[in-house]
Enzyme design. Sequence first.
Site, PDB file in Angstrom:
ATOM      1  N   GLY A  12       0.814  -1.208   0.000  1.00 48.22           N
ATOM      2  CA  GLY A  12       0.000   0.000   0.000  1.00 48.22           C
ATOM      3  C   GLY A  12       0.849   1.259   0.000  1.00 48.22           C
ATOM      4  CG  ASP A  13       0.289   3.898   2.249  1.00 46.78           C
ATOM      5  OD1 ASP A  13      -0.863   4.234   1.941  1.00 46.78           O
ATOM      6  OD2 ASP A  13       0.596   3.453   3.372  1.00 46.78           O
ATOM      7  CE  LYS A  16      -3.219   1.851  -3.537  1.00 50.18           C
ATOM      8  NZ  LYS A  16      -2.103   1.858  -2.575  1.00 50.18           N
ATOM      9  CE  LYS A  18       3.050  11.830  -9.570  1.00 51.84           C
ATOM     10  NZ  LYS A  18       4.129  12.763  -9.425  1.00 51.84           N
ATOM     11  CG  ASN A  38      -9.025  -0.132   4.341  1.00 49.19           C
ATOM     12  OD1 ASN A  38      -9.712   0.312   3.431  1.00 49.19           O
ATOM     13  ND2 ASN A  38      -8.685  -1.406   4.405  1.00 49.19           N
ATOM     14  N   GLY A  40      -5.966   5.548   1.856  1.00 50.26           N
ATOM     15  CA  GLY A  40      -5.675   6.985   1.925  1.00 50.26           C
ATOM     16  C   GLY A  40      -4.881   7.312   0.679  1.00 50.26           C
ATOM     17  CG  HIS A  41      -5.853   6.058  -2.687  1.00 51.93           C
ATOM     18  ND1 HIS A  41      -6.544   5.322  -3.609  1.00 51.93           N
ATOM     19  CD2 HIS A  41      -5.318   5.158  -1.811  1.00 51.93           C
ATOM     20  CE1 HIS A  41      -6.434   4.025  -3.296  1.00 51.93           C
ATOM     21  NE2 HIS A  41      -5.715   3.915  -2.203  1.00 51.93           N
ATOM     22  CB  THR A 129      -7.003   1.660   9.214  1.00 53.10           C
ATOM     23  OG1 THR A 129      -8.157   0.901   8.834  1.00 53.10           O
ATOM     24  CG2 THR A 129      -5.890   1.431   8.205  1.00 53.10           C
ATOM     25  NE  ARG A 143     -24.116 -17.543   4.650  1.00 48.66           N
ATOM     26  CZ  ARG A 143     -24.118 -18.867   4.642  1.00 48.66           C
ATOM     27  NH1 ARG A 143     -24.539 -19.506   3.582  1.00 48.66           N
ATOM     28  NH2 ARG A 143     -23.727 -19.539   5.687  1.00 48.66           N
ATOM     29  CD  GLN A 224      -6.762  -1.453   1.336  1.00 49.78           C
ATOM     30  OE1 GLN A 224      -7.465  -2.177   0.667  1.00 49.78           O
ATOM     31  NE2 GLN A 224      -7.213  -0.319   1.842  1.00 49.78           N
ATOM     32  CB  THR A 239      -6.630  -5.156   4.167  1.00 51.69           C
ATOM     33  OG1 THR A 239      -7.878  -4.525   4.506  1.00 51.69           O
ATOM     34  CG2 THR A 239      -6.566  -5.403   2.660  1.00 51.69           C
ATOM     35  N   GLY A 302      -1.989   8.435   9.938  1.00 54.27           N
ATOM     36  CA  GLY A 302      -0.851   9.275  10.339  1.00 54.27           C
ATOM     37  C   GLY A 302       0.286   8.489  10.972  1.00 54.27           C
ATOM     38  CE  LYS A 331       6.354   8.613  -1.509  1.00 53.28           C
ATOM     39  NZ  LYS A 331       6.315   9.049  -0.146  1.00 53.28           N
TER      40      LYS A 331
HETATM   41  P1  GDP Z   1      -1.576   5.556  -2.207  1.00 51.64           P
HETATM   42  O1  GDP Z   1      -2.267   5.018  -0.997  1.00 51.64           O
HETATM   43  O2  GDP Z   1      -0.923   4.471  -3.007  1.00 51.64           O
HETATM   44  O3  GDP Z   1      -2.443   6.429  -3.051  1.00 51.64           O
HETATM   45  O4  GDP Z   1      -0.375   6.455  -1.674  1.00 51.64           O
HETATM   46  P2  GDP Z   1      -0.456   7.553  -0.495  1.00 51.64           P
HETATM   47  O5  GDP Z   1      -1.122   8.748  -1.011  1.00 51.64           O
HETATM   48  O6  GDP Z   1      -0.987   6.932   0.749  1.00 51.64           O
HETATM   49  O7  GDP Z   1       1.086   7.782  -0.220  1.00 51.64           O
HETATM   50  C1  GDP Z   1       1.957   8.205  -1.211  1.00 51.64           C
HETATM   51  C2  GDP Z   1       2.564   9.531  -0.775  1.00 51.64           C
HETATM   52  O8  GDP Z   1       3.657   9.840  -1.607  1.00 51.64           O
HETATM   53  C3  GDP Z   1       1.618  10.707  -0.922  1.00 51.64           C
HETATM   54  O9  GDP Z   1       1.926  11.646   0.073  1.00 51.64           O
HETATM   55  C4  GDP Z   1       1.938  11.257  -2.305  1.00 51.64           C
HETATM   56  O10 GDP Z   1       1.658  12.650  -2.416  1.00 51.64           O
HETATM   57  C5  GDP Z   1       3.417  11.026  -2.355  1.00 51.64           C
HETATM   58  N1  GDP Z   1       3.998  10.738  -3.677  1.00 51.64           N
HETATM   59  C6  GDP Z   1       3.455  10.083  -4.743  1.00 51.64           C
HETATM   60  N2  GDP Z   1       4.390   9.922  -5.704  1.00 51.64           N
HETATM   61  C7  GDP Z   1       5.536  10.485  -5.233  1.00 51.64           C
HETATM   62  C8  GDP Z   1       6.866  10.609  -5.740  1.00 51.64           C
HETATM   63  O11 GDP Z   1       7.210  10.157  -6.833  1.00 51.64           O
HETATM   64  N3  GDP Z   1       7.773  11.259  -4.940  1.00 51.64           N
HETATM   65  C9  GDP Z   1       7.452  11.767  -3.708  1.00 51.64           C
HETATM   66  N4  GDP Z   1       8.390  12.369  -2.999  1.00 51.64           N
HETATM   67  N5  GDP Z   1       6.219  11.658  -3.213  1.00 51.64           N
HETATM   68  C10 GDP Z   1       5.280  11.003  -3.953  1.00 51.64           C
HETATM   69  P1  IMO Z   2      -3.857   2.521   0.721  1.00 51.76           P
HETATM   70  O1  IMO Z   2      -5.023   2.272  -0.184  1.00 51.76           O
HETATM   71  C1  IMO Z   2      -1.202   0.874   3.776  1.00 51.76           C
HETATM   72  C2  IMO Z   2      -2.909  -2.075   6.524  1.00 51.76           C
HETATM   73  C3  IMO Z   2      -3.040  -1.695   7.988  1.00 51.76           C
HETATM   74  C4  IMO Z   2      -2.897  -3.063   8.625  1.00 51.76           C
HETATM   75  C5  IMO Z   2      -3.614  -3.988   7.658  1.00 51.76           C
HETATM   76  C6  IMO Z   2      -5.049  -4.305   8.021  1.00 51.76           C
HETATM   77  O2  IMO Z   2      -3.719   3.936   1.169  1.00 51.76           O
HETATM   78  O3  IMO Z   2      -2.594   1.963   0.154  1.00 51.76           O
HETATM   79  P2  IMO Z   2      -7.337  -2.910   7.952  1.00 51.76           P
HETATM   80  O4  IMO Z   2      -7.713  -1.624   8.626  1.00 51.76           O
HETATM   81  O5  IMO Z   2      -7.421  -2.857   6.454  1.00 51.76           O
HETATM   82  O6  IMO Z   2      -8.033  -4.102   8.523  1.00 51.76           O
HETATM   83  O7  IMO Z   2      -5.767  -3.099   8.328  1.00 51.76           O
HETATM   84  O8  IMO Z   2      -3.591  -3.324   6.405  1.00 51.76           O
HETATM   85  N1  IMO Z   2      -3.551  -1.141   5.585  1.00 51.76           N
HETATM   86  C7  IMO Z   2      -2.876  -0.293   4.789  1.00 51.76           C
HETATM   87  N2  IMO Z   2      -1.561  -0.033   4.697  1.00 51.76           N
HETATM   88  N3  IMO Z   2      -2.067   1.508   2.947  1.00 51.76           N
HETATM   89  C8  IMO Z   2      -3.388   1.228   2.989  1.00 51.76           C
HETATM   90  O9  IMO Z   2      -4.241   1.714   2.081  1.00 51.76           O
HETATM   91  C9  IMO Z   2      -3.857   0.327   3.972  1.00 51.76           C
HETATM   92  N4  IMO Z   2      -5.080  -0.148   4.326  1.00 51.76           N
HETATM   93  C10 IMO Z   2      -4.872  -1.046   5.294  1.00 51.76           C
HETATM   94  O10 IMO Z   2      -2.025  -0.814   8.377  1.00 51.76           O
HETATM   95  O11 IMO Z   2      -1.542  -3.435   8.660  1.00 51.76           O
HETATM   96 MG    MG Z   3      -2.311   5.343   1.076  1.00 50.46          MG
END
Ligand code: GDP
Ligand code: IMO
Ligand code: MG
Length: 423
Positions: A12-13, A16, A18, A38, A40-41, A129, A143, A224, A239, A302, A331
């Site tokens: 995750g994170d 996606k 962007k 859960n 956070g994009h 989360t 169900r 995720q 998850t 956070g 990144k």
């Molecule tokens: P997602 O859950 O996959 O949508 O990713 P998140 O938004 O949770 O986390 C990605 C973080 O990296 C966010 O704060 C984006 O603004 C930031 N981000 C995305 N692409 C880049 C990159 O190429 N470089 C940097 N420094 N930050 C990026």
């Molecule tokens: P995005 O879409 C990163 C992780 C939680 C925990 C596990 C289970 O922003 O990439 P849950 O609340 O889903 O039952 O938690 O999954 N987790 C994530 N980690 N990015 C996420 O979403 C996540 N959604 C859940 O930290 O380890």
């Molecule tokens: Mg995220």
Amino acid sequence: MQILAIVGAQWGDEGKGKITDLLGEKCDFVVRYQGGNNAGHTIIVGDKKIILHLIPSGILHPNTVSLIGHGVVFDPVAFKAELNEIEGLGVKVSPKNLKISENCTVITSYNKILDGQRESSSKTKIGTTGRGIGPAYEDKIGRRAIKVKDLLNKEVLEQKLRENLVEKESLFKNLYHCDYPSVEEEVERLYSLGQEIKPLMANTFGLLDTAIANNKKILFEGAQGVLLDIDYGSYPFVTSSNTSSGGIYNGAGLPGGRLNDVLGITKAYCTRVGAGPFPTELHDELGEHIQKKGGEFGATTGRVRRCGWLDIPLLKYSAKCANITSFALTKLDVLSDIETLKVCISYEYEGKTLDMAYPGLDLSKVKPVYKDLKPFHDDFIDNKVSPELKEFLDLIESETGIKIGILAYGPERSEIIFRQDFF
Ligand code: GDP
Ligand code: IMO
Ligand code: MG
């Protein structure tokens, strides 16, 4: 290309949000198929930071319709807060550009309470989360779930919630000794939220059916990542949904269509939020440095994200699980100027060398084997790539057999290099 899936290729994170935002502008539909709030994009537009949890990341484009498919677990309270937040940032939302499947499973207060209580009392902490995701999916599979359309009918809501509470009440009273709202309170709350979201409820499957028949462009947005998939991930530290591209078929539907491409988003290193094995995790100052430079704090909770080197055996595995056809590598700016650069290319496990993970592999027992690369010092001006960075990219492509179609080097929309056309 008509139909593209974007999936997280790690935990995750990966960025996606962007990429979905950028490609979503060219699409008719952006569709979420699993997970809940859960996710956070993050999307950065100028000085605005928009964090989407439930609403698809196509919502910033007025001509793109965002669909929340029936595989999503939907918290109406969180949805209302998110809607208010993005409208406050000037995003226009209406029944024309946002539709929620009537058949989504609703996350109730009971689900959220259970999630919190289990996490605080269980010995094996997943580090969820706390959004009630797991318990809501349990209700679905058991169900006994409340569906979005049920929010419009007080009698059905009351009857379902009462049945739903039978077992949970004994847990709340006898095991967790915690407070919980009465059925009457929960009915009133959910019914009133249902009235607010009624105009957005739709038959999203039917809309997709027509859209595919009319050759509309569709982007499925995974939440995720594959390594958190309930079946493919590092169970039990996962998850509760199918985050991989397979989840699309059940969680939104692809009537009469097929995915043309699956774009796997991966950071140039790895991060993980919450508990669970992480073979290449850095427990030193370098790990802290990457975490600070990369702003590695969870967009939903956070929490600090754990950081480590890129892991090829896991990346290869994710690619196989989700049928990834190209990567977006994000990144890169974070690794630029760091004086060491390593990539895990295989594992030592029970006396053998493994070059790819597999379902059920105990990741806490593998020993990563690293390849040292020359560090790169790129500023990405004029989309140029240094020979050192090219070596890093070539290694990923040759080890995985998958092309890197996108390079991202910052959070802004403009900080991106397209090496392949999408749509
Ligand atoms: P997602 O859950 O996959 O949508 O990713 P998140 O938004 O949770 O986390 C990605 C973080 O990296 C966010 O704060 C984006 O603004 C930031 N981000 C995305 N692409 C880049 C990159 O190429 N470089 C940097 N420094 N930050 C990026
Ligand atoms: P995005 O879409 C990163 C992780 C939680 C925990 C596990 C289970 O922003 O990439 P849950 O609340 O889903 O039952 O938690 O999954 N987790 C994530 N980690 N990015 C996420 O979403 C996540 N959604 C859940 O930290 O380890
Ligand atoms: Mg995220």
